[in-house]
Scaffold this active site. Structure first.
Site, PDB file in Angstrom:
ATOM      1  N   ASP A   7       0.856  -1.170   0.000  1.00  0.00           N
ATOM      2  CA  ASP A   7       0.000   0.000   0.000  1.00  0.00           C
ATOM      3  C   ASP A   7       0.904   1.235   0.000  1.00  0.00           C
ATOM      4  OD1 ASP A   7      -2.280   1.517   0.115  1.00  0.00           O
ATOM      5  OD2 ASP A   7      -2.831   0.930   2.148  1.00  0.00           O
ATOM      6  N   ASP A   9      -0.221   5.137   1.153  1.00  0.00           N
ATOM      7  CA  ASP A   9      -0.472   6.044   2.280  1.00  0.00           C
ATOM      8  C   ASP A   9      -0.619   5.258   3.580  1.00  0.00           C
ATOM      9  OD1 ASP A   9      -0.476   8.084   0.413  1.00  0.00           O
ATOM     10  OD2 ASP A   9      -2.654   8.029   0.159  1.00  0.00           O
ATOM     11  N   THR A  50      -2.673   1.317  -4.752  1.00  0.00           N
ATOM     12  CA  THR A  50      -3.183   2.379  -3.890  1.00  0.00           C
ATOM     13  C   THR A  50      -4.485   2.964  -4.422  1.00  0.00           C
ATOM     14  OG1 THR A  50      -2.655   4.577  -2.976  1.00  0.00           O
ATOM     15  CG2 THR A  50      -1.627   4.019  -5.070  1.00  0.00           C
ATOM     16  N   ASN A  51      -5.448   3.145  -3.517  1.00  0.00           N
ATOM     17  CA  ASN A  51      -6.665   3.893  -3.842  1.00  0.00           C
ATOM     18  C   ASN A  51      -6.333   5.380  -3.853  1.00  0.00           C
ATOM     19  OD1 ASN A  51      -8.133   1.524  -3.820  1.00  0.00           O
ATOM     20  ND2 ASN A  51      -9.238   1.956  -1.925  1.00  0.00           N
ATOM     21  N   SER A  53      -8.860   8.010  -4.601  1.00  0.00           N
ATOM     22  CA  SER A  53     -10.186   8.522  -4.964  1.00  0.00           C
ATOM     23  C   SER A  53     -10.248  10.040  -4.946  1.00  0.00           C
ATOM     24  CB  SER A  53     -11.255   7.949  -4.036  1.00  0.00           C
ATOM     25  OG  SER A  53     -11.099   8.430  -2.715  1.00  0.00           O
ATOM     26  N   CYS A  89      -6.128   3.237  -8.217  1.00  0.00           N
ATOM     27  CA  CYS A  89      -7.534   3.385  -8.582  1.00  0.00           C
ATOM     28  C   CYS A  89      -7.908   4.847  -8.418  1.00  0.00           C
ATOM     29  CB  CYS A  89      -8.420   2.513  -7.694  1.00  0.00           C
ATOM     30  SG  CYS A  89     -10.181   2.874  -7.904  1.00  0.00           S
TER      31      CYS A  89
END
Length: 206
Positions: A7, A9, A50-51, A53, A89
């Site tokens: 991951d 963050d 990693t997301n 958004s 993403c």
């Protein structure tokens, strides 16, 4: 190929209550970049899943994300480390995509890109959704007690470095191992291969 998925963050850099939205806000966690370098020297290729958004929510754009990752790559290079690729993403939750963790899409993309069976690819992160996505994809799972899981420190010391089935009480997939941070995870992973551990410590030639 020895491939590892991390991951971003809360694992490699400090997380924020809102978003890491600019290069100025990206700050590595103590010892995390050096841990990646040791893993690299031990023969591991590291990629991120990693997301992000904040892009879909309009909080920052691709220019800002690229600047963040440029700073990350420079910081890693300064300590002799590297990340081979960043899979992210960009979607907001309401987009109902298949790549936003805890969905396994990012992990499946990584497996396809590198041509490695995911059951041979350890995945480590600080967020439950990262571990859940990795487990669905078939990766061996590791939870780091940093970032979103920092509150677990001191509560599960007796479970380290490998968690017994009672970790199900934490909502973790069966077999998940717990580690204090990325440096501790690197120590554990390198110790599984004494030759790699020696290379990472500078005791054997690369």
């Amino acid at each position: 190929m020895k491939l590892l998925i991390l991951d971003r963050d809360g694992t490699l850099n400090r997380s924020r209550d809102d978003y890491v939205a600019s290069a100025d806000e990206w700050e590595p966690l103590p010892g995390a970049l050096e841990a990646v370098a040791r893993l690299n020297h031990g023969g591991w290729r590291v990629v991120l899943a990693t997301n992000q958004s904040g892009i879909g929510r309009g909080m920052f754009d691709m220019v800002s994300l690229n600047a963040i990752h440029a700073k990350m790559h420079r910081s890693l290079a300064a300590v002799g480390g590297r990340v081979d690729a960043v899979f992210f993403c960009p979607h907001a939750p309401e987009d109902a995509c298949t790549c936003r963790k805890p969905s396994p899409g990012l992990f499946e993309q990584i497996g396809a890109r590198f041509g490695v069976p995911l059951d041979e690819v350890p995945a480590a992160g600080n967020a439950l959704r990262h571990v859940q996505a990795a487990a669905v994809a078939g990766c061996p799972t590791h939870l780091l007690m940093t970032g979103k899981s920092e509150h677990l420190r001191g509560q599960v010391d007796t479970l380290l470095p490998q968690a017994p089935p009672s970790t199900a009480l934490l909502g973790l997939p069966p077999g998940t191992c717990l580690h204090a941070d990325l440096a501790a995870f690197a120590d554990w992973l390198l110790a599984q291969d004494p030759t790699a551990d020696a290379r990472a410590s500078g005791l054997a030639p690369l």
